[in-house]
Design a protein around this motif. Sequence first.
Motif, mmCIF file in Angstrom:
data_model
loop_
_atom_site.group_PDB
_atom_site.id
_atom_site.type_symbol
_atom_site.label_atom_id
_atom_site.label_comp_id
_atom_site.label_asym_id
_atom_site.label_seq_id
_atom_site.Cartn_x
_atom_site.Cartn_y
_atom_site.Cartn_z
ATOM 1 N N PHE A 55 0.746 -1.310 0.040
ATOM 2 C CA PHE A 55 0.029 0.140 -0.153
ATOM 3 C C PHE A 55 0.840 1.427 -0.064
ATOM 4 N N TRP A 56 2.040 1.138 0.190
ATOM 5 C CA TRP A 56 3.012 2.317 0.422
ATOM 6 C C TRP A 56 4.390 2.407 -0.463
ATOM 7 N N GLU A 57 4.648 1.188 -1.014
ATOM 8 C CA GLU A 57 5.797 1.337 -1.827
ATOM 9 C C GLU A 57 5.440 0.839 -3.171
ATOM 10 N N GLU A 58 5.513 1.781 -3.885
ATOM 11 C CA GLU A 58 4.935 1.653 -5.316
ATOM 12 C C GLU A 58 5.837 0.446 -6.361
ATOM 13 N N GLU A 59 7.022 0.723 -6.269
ATOM 14 C CA GLU A 59 8.006 -0.274 -6.805
ATOM 15 C C GLU A 59 7.774 -1.669 -6.286
ATOM 16 N N TYR A 60 7.557 -2.009 -5.088
ATOM 17 C CA TYR A 60 6.924 -3.075 -4.485
ATOM 18 C C TYR A 60 5.676 -3.606 -5.157
ATOM 19 N N ALA A 61 4.651 -2.781 -5.056
ATOM 20 C CA ALA A 61 3.442 -3.100 -5.620
ATOM 21 C C ALA A 61 3.456 -3.406 -7.008
ATOM 22 N N LYS A 62 4.304 -2.969 -7.850
ATOM 23 C CA LYS A 62 4.421 -3.177 -9.171
ATOM 24 C C LYS A 62 4.793 -4.695 -9.479
ATOM 25 N N THR A 63 5.486 -5.337 -8.217
ATOM 26 C CA THR A 63 5.816 -6.763 -8.563
ATOM 27 C C THR A 63 4.782 -7.637 -7.918
ATOM 28 N N THR A 64 3.680 -7.471 -7.475
ATOM 29 C CA THR A 64 2.705 -8.251 -7.081
ATOM 30 C C THR A 64 1.535 -8.395 -8.021
ATOM 31 N N LYS A 65 0.573 -9.210 -7.580
ATOM 32 C CA LYS A 65 -0.595 -9.365 -8.834
ATOM 33 C C LYS A 65 -1.827 -8.435 -8.019
#
Length: 65
Positions: A55-65
């Motif tokens: 919810f708060w780290e955009e680069e990490y979120a891009k690696t998830t479904k």
Amino acid sequence: MSTETTAVSATLITPALKDSLNVWSAPEISHPVDRSDLRKWAIAVYWPEVPPKLFWEEEYAKTTK
């Protein structure tokens, strides 16, 4: 001591609700949701814990479904 069960006939489904089944209304449009809105929501929901990185780290979120 008896373990008798009692059936409850009360319902939250009103006649008006039954009449509206399969009746479509006009679509409701909401305001756009921004990244900062998601961060604020996550902080509020997970408080006092740290919200998940999703919810708060955009680069990490891009690696998830």
